[in-house]
Design a protein around this motif. Structure first.
Motif, PDB file in Angstrom:
ATOM      1  N   ALA A  26       0.827  -1.212   0.000  1.00 15.19           N
ATOM      2  CA  ALA A  26       0.000   0.000   0.000  1.00 15.19           C
ATOM      3  C   ALA A  26       0.861   1.261   0.000  1.00 15.19           C
ATOM      4  CB  ALA A  26      -0.924   0.000   1.208  1.00 15.19           C
ATOM      5  N   TYR A  27       0.518   2.174  -0.877  1.00 15.72           N
ATOM      6  CA  TYR A  27       1.139   3.498  -0.931  1.00 15.72           C
ATOM      7  C   TYR A  27       0.032   4.548  -0.869  1.00 15.72           C
ATOM      8  CZ  TYR A  27       5.694   1.588  -2.277  1.00 15.72           C
ATOM      9  OH  TYR A  27       6.897   0.921  -2.283  1.00 15.72           O
ATOM     10  N   ALA A  28       0.393   5.746  -0.486  1.00 21.10           N
ATOM     11  CA  ALA A  28      -0.588   6.828  -0.444  1.00 21.10           C
ATOM     12  C   ALA A  28      -1.189   7.055  -1.833  1.00 21.10           C
ATOM     13  CB  ALA A  28       0.064   8.109   0.070  1.00 21.10           C
ATOM     14  N   LYS A  29      -2.443   7.454  -1.862  1.00 23.20           N
ATOM     15  CA  LYS A  29      -3.186   7.626  -3.117  1.00 23.20           C
ATOM     16  C   LYS A  29      -2.903   9.004  -3.720  1.00 23.20           C
ATOM     17  CE  LYS A  29      -6.912   4.802  -1.162  1.00 23.20           C
ATOM     18  NZ  LYS A  29      -6.585   4.977   0.272  1.00 23.20           N
ATOM     19  N   ALA A  30      -1.672   9.195  -4.170  1.00 23.18           N
ATOM     20  CA  ALA A  30      -1.276  10.494  -4.705  1.00 23.18           C
ATOM     21  C   ALA A  30      -2.139  10.909  -5.891  1.00 23.18           C
ATOM     22  CB  ALA A  30       0.199  10.466  -5.107  1.00 23.18           C
ATOM     23  N   ARG A  31      -2.442   9.957  -6.776  1.00 23.67           N
ATOM     24  CA  ARG A  31      -3.232  10.289  -7.966  1.00 23.67           C
ATOM     25  C   ARG A  31      -4.619  10.798  -7.568  1.00 23.67           C
ATOM     26  NH1 ARG A  31      -0.407  11.516 -10.963  1.00 23.67           N
ATOM     27  NH2 ARG A  31      -2.096  12.979 -11.208  1.00 23.67           N
ATOM     28  N   SER A  32      -5.258  10.117  -6.637  1.00 24.10           N
ATOM     29  CA  SER A  32      -6.581  10.546  -6.187  1.00 24.10           C
ATOM     30  C   SER A  32      -6.508  11.929  -5.552  1.00 24.10           C
ATOM     31  CB  SER A  32      -7.168   9.540  -5.192  1.00 24.10           C
ATOM     32  OG  SER A  32      -7.394   8.289  -5.808  1.00 24.10           O
ATOM     33  N   MET A  33      -5.468  12.163  -4.769  1.00 31.82           N
ATOM     34  CA  MET A  33      -5.326  13.450  -4.097  1.00 31.82           C
ATOM     35  C   MET A  33      -5.134  14.585  -5.088  1.00 31.82           C
ATOM     36  SD  MET A  33      -2.890  12.315  -0.901  1.00 31.82           S
ATOM     37  CE  MET A  33      -3.413  11.041   0.245  1.00 31.82           C
ATOM     38  N   ILE A  34      -4.235  14.402  -6.039  1.00 30.87           N
ATOM     39  CA  ILE A  34      -3.962  15.448  -7.019  1.00 30.87           C
ATOM     40  C   ILE A  34      -5.171  15.665  -7.917  1.00 30.87           C
ATOM     41  CG2 ILE A  34      -2.528  16.089  -9.001  1.00 30.87           C
ATOM     42  CD1 ILE A  34      -0.218  14.553  -7.605  1.00 30.87           C
ATOM     43  N   ASP A  35      -5.782  14.588  -8.370  1.00 25.55           N
ATOM     44  CA  ASP A  35      -6.947  14.713  -9.244  1.00 25.55           C
ATOM     45  C   ASP A  35      -8.129  15.365  -8.532  1.00 25.55           C
ATOM     46  OD1 ASP A  35      -5.457  13.564 -11.237  1.00 25.55           O
ATOM     47  OD2 ASP A  35      -6.331  11.553 -11.008  1.00 25.55           O
ATOM     48  N   ALA A  36      -8.187  15.205  -7.206  1.00 21.72           N
ATOM     49  CA  ALA A  36      -9.255  15.850  -6.425  1.00 21.72           C
ATOM     50  C   ALA A  36      -8.986  17.331  -6.213  1.00 21.72           C
ATOM     51  CB  ALA A  36      -9.413  15.152  -5.078  1.00 21.72           C
ATOM     52  N   GLY A  37      -7.714  17.747  -6.370  1.00 16.76           N
ATOM     53  CA  GLY A  37      -7.371  19.155  -6.217  1.00 16.76           C
ATOM     54  C   GLY A  37      -6.504  19.480  -5.018  1.00 16.76           C
ATOM     55  N   ALA A  38      -5.921  18.469  -4.387  1.00 15.69           N
ATOM     56  CA  ALA A  38      -5.083  18.701  -3.206  1.00 15.69           C
ATOM     57  C   ALA A  38      -3.671  19.112  -3.596  1.00 15.69           C
ATOM     58  CB  ALA A  38      -5.028  17.437  -2.347  1.00 15.69           C
ATOM     59  N   ALA A  39      -2.980  19.724  -2.656  1.00 15.65           N
ATOM     60  CA  ALA A  39      -1.554  20.036  -2.800  1.00 15.65           C
ATOM     61  C   ALA A  39      -0.758  18.917  -2.150  1.00 15.65           C
ATOM     62  CB  ALA A  39      -1.217  21.373  -2.137  1.00 15.65           C
ATOM     63  N   VAL A  40       0.133  18.297  -2.914  1.00 19.67           N
ATOM     64  CA  VAL A  40       0.903  17.150  -2.433  1.00 19.67           C
ATOM     65  C   VAL A  40       2.387  17.512  -2.361  1.00 19.67           C
ATOM     66  CG1 VAL A  40       1.705  14.833  -3.074  1.00 19.67           C
ATOM     67  CG2 VAL A  40      -0.724  15.413  -3.239  1.00 19.67           C
ATOM     68  N   ALA A  41       3.023  17.102  -1.268  1.00 17.09           N
ATOM     69  CA  ALA A  41       4.471  17.250  -1.098  1.00 17.09           C
ATOM     70  C   ALA A  41       5.075  15.872  -0.850  1.00 17.09           C
ATOM     71  CB  ALA A  41       4.792  18.180   0.070  1.00 17.09           C
ATOM     72  N   LEU A  42       6.378  15.771  -1.045  1.00 19.49           N
ATOM     73  CA  LEU A  42       7.104  14.523  -0.811  1.00 19.49           C
ATOM     74  C   LEU A  42       8.196  14.735   0.215  1.00 19.49           C
ATOM     75  CD1 LEU A  42       7.519  13.350  -4.517  1.00 19.49           C
ATOM     76  CD2 LEU A  42       6.159  12.173  -2.780  1.00 19.49           C
ATOM     77  N   SER A  43       8.528  13.673   0.931  1.00 12.11           N
ATOM     78  CA  SER A  43       9.583  13.745   1.946  1.00 12.11           C
ATOM     79  C   SER A  43      10.278  12.398   2.075  1.00 12.11           C
ATOM     80  CB  SER A  43       8.981  14.134   3.295  1.00 12.11           C
ATOM     81  OG  SER A  43       9.912  13.937   4.343  1.00 12.11           O
ATOM     82  N   THR A  44      11.493  12.441   2.613  1.00 14.81           N
ATOM     83  CA  THR A  44      12.231  11.206   2.889  1.00 14.81           C
ATOM     84  C   THR A  44      11.666  10.452   4.081  1.00 14.81           C
ATOM     85  OG1 THR A  44      13.789  12.336   4.353  1.00 14.81           O
ATOM     86  CG2 THR A  44      14.419  12.129   2.018  1.00 14.81           C
ATOM     87  N   ASP A  45      11.057  11.175   5.045  1.00 16.23           N
ATOM     88  CA  ASP A  45      10.737  10.600   6.356  1.00 16.23           C
ATOM     89  C   ASP A  45      12.003  10.011   6.976  1.00 16.23           C
ATOM     90  OD1 ASP A  45       9.315   9.817   8.610  1.00 16.23           O
ATOM     91  OD2 ASP A  45       8.576   7.965   7.721  1.00 16.23           O
ATOM     92  N   PHE A  46      13.134  10.640   6.770  1.00 16.92           N
ATOM     93  CA  PHE A  46      14.401  10.105   7.282  1.00 16.92           C
ATOM     94  C   PHE A  46      14.280   9.756   8.758  1.00 16.92           C
ATOM     95  CE2 PHE A  46      18.519  11.118   9.400  1.00 16.92           C
ATOM     96  CZ  PHE A  46      19.166   9.954   9.018  1.00 16.92           C
ATOM     97  N   ASN A  47      14.498   8.462   9.076  1.00 15.67           N
ATOM     98  CA  ASN A  47      14.454   7.983  10.456  1.00 15.67           C
ATOM     99  C   ASN A  47      15.146   6.626  10.501  1.00 15.67           C
ATOM    100  OD1 ASN A  47      12.372   5.601  10.837  1.00 15.67           O
ATOM    101  ND2 ASN A  47      11.434   6.979   9.319  1.00 15.67           N
ATOM    102  N   PRO A  48      15.534   6.153  11.676  1.00 12.00           N
ATOM    103  CA  PRO A  48      16.339   4.924  11.749  1.00 12.00           C
ATOM    104  C   PRO A  48      15.562   3.629  11.611  1.00 12.00           C
ATOM    105  CG  PRO A  48      15.977   5.783  13.944  1.00 12.00           C
ATOM    106  CD  PRO A  48      15.421   6.803  12.995  1.00 12.00           C
ATOM    107  N   GLY A  49      14.218   3.691  11.672  1.00 11.52           N
ATOM    108  CA  GLY A  49      13.463   2.457  11.694  1.00 11.52           C
ATOM    109  C   GLY A  49      12.749   2.098  10.414  1.00 11.52           C
TER     110      GLY A  49
END
Length: 429
Positions: free
Chosen positions: A307-330
């Motif tokens: 499972a991954y976040a539904k980026a396509r649904s979000m963008i197509d709905a009109g949302a603003a999407v950002a990306l991040s590493t979520d850099f963490n040790p786990g």
């Protein structure tokens, strides 16, 4: 600027220049279009952008230093809006256990998981944490990141949470990357509070007066998820933080659709982060709000999840999407936002245009830096990356390598390719 004005630096013969023009974050359809200047030039004066135009126009300008970009791509410095920068130790031994199918709760019982990072962070001195975090920041800089959010959350007690935040405050003075600090004391429930999470949250809220007085953080975050904090607990906690003058963010719906996405919108949070399990109703509300969806596909990738976040649904709905590493040790031990861009293309089905908005202007707005970072415009800080790439689509396409040629922070070269694939950070005096 006038032709008589002497620039500090002129970068010319740029193949493609991404200025990320516009007002506010790019939402929905806006993410599908990029402002691109071909055969361009950028001028820098006193650490700020002083000229943006064609290479032909730039022939009339004078500069103390002229850099030939040799047809390369130039963009704003990358922005990472969600990292867990400051922590002790590492957890490489858990990879084999995960491969063997050992459940996370069993890893916790064996002394691993987040509680092992909490123990290592509690045991580390402030100086040790500073030096470790600097290594991670240098890597981020080498990958083109010039603005980064940094959370606490590996203390889960008064002393260590404040220690983490003080480390970030010190790093703001000692490292060229602009850091934005977030208090994530409510990252998990420590063992001693498993039967009384409300008391733990109350103790974390008591810290906010100290955090405010010492200017240690501007955001407060909480992990709203099954087995951690409920929507009701998260609402009360974040509202209390807002009452004390903090902006808020929320780890929401990473696994289950609890309603954390809706809560982020309800509270006017700067961002809702993860959102893998966001409901369709939550996505519709997100699209009608100013809350940025910060997606962390590296976490799904590293944990081997389908499972991954539904980026396509979000963008197509009109949302603003950002990306991040979520850099963490786990769950996402990487400082490489370029890799995340490739994963976003392959797993989130985002286009190159959407990806570039997600790692520049939208990421900046997710941490209230939209008027300072993520765009190239006259008067803004000269945070720039020259890429060893012929066009913007090439960077997410050619994955697993570092495409940086040179990184500029406030008009100063802070990292550059010295030989082969070696990127040297050069900010030290």
């Amino acid at each position: 600027m006038t032709t008589r004005q002497l620039l500090d630096t002129l970068i010319t013969n740029i193949g493609q220049l991404l200025t990320m023009e516009g007002k506010g974050p790019a939402k929905g359809e806006q993410m599908k279009k990029l402002s691109v200047l071909n055969h361009a030039a950028v001028g820098v004066k006193d650490g700020k952008i002083a000229f943006v135009g064609s290479a032909k126009q730039a022939e009339q300008l004078q500069a103390e230093r002229v850099i030939d970009a040799d047809g390369r791509l130039v963009t704003p410095g990358l922005v990472d809006p969600h990292t867990h920068l400051v922590f002790g130790g590492s957890r490489e031994q858990e990879m084999t256990l995960k491969q063997q199918g050992v459940p996370y709760l069993e890893i916790l019982k064996r002394g691993g998981g987040i509680l092992s990072t909490v123990a290592a962070t509690r045991n580390a001195s402030e100086e040790e944490l500073v030096q470790k975090a600097k290594l991670h920041l240098d890597r981020m800089l080498s990958y083109g990141m010039t603005t980064v959010e940094a959370k606490s959350g590996y203390g889960l007690d008064r002393q260590t949470e404040l220690k983490q935040l003080r480390v970030v405050k010190r790093l703001k003075e000692e490292h060229p990357i602009d850091l934005v600090s977030t208090f994530l004391g409510a990252h998990a429930i420590p063992p001693e509070y498993q039967h009384d999470p409300e008391q733990f949250l109350a103790e974390m809220l008591e810290l906010l007066d100290v955090v405010k007085a010492e200017q240690l953080a501007e955001f407060v975050d909480i992990f709203c998820e099954t087995g951690v904090f409920t929507v009701e607990q998260s609402r009360a906690f974040l509202q209390a933080a807002q009452a004390k003058g903090f902006a808020v963010k929320i780890h929401a719906d990473e696994i289950d659709p609890l309603g954390g996405t809706e809560l982020a919108v309800e509270l006017g949070a700067a961002s809702g982060d993860h959102l893998v399990g966001a409901s369709e109703a939550g996505i519709r509300k997100l699209a009608q709000s100013n809350t940025i969806a910060v997606l962390l596909p590296g976490t799904s990738f590293y944990l081997g999840k389908e499972a991954y976040a539904k980026a396509r649904s979000m963008i197509d709905a009109g949302a603003a999407v950002a990306l991040s590493t979520d850099f963490n040790p786990g769950s996402s031990p990487t400082e490489n936002l370029q890799l995340i861009m490739s994963i976003a293309a392959l797993k989130l089905k985002m286009t190159p245009e959407e990806i570039w908005h997600a790692v520049t202007v939208n990421a900046a707005y997710a941490i209230h830096r939209g008027e300072e970072a993520g765009r190239i415009a006259i008067g803004r800080k000269a945070d720039l990356v020259i890429w060893d790439a012929p066009n913007y689509a090439y960077v997410p396409y050619h994955y697993g390598v570092n495409h940086v040629h040179m990184v500029w922070k406030a008009g100063r070269v802070v990292a550059e390719r010295s030989r082969g694939d070696v990127i040297a950070t050069t900010y030290a005096d």
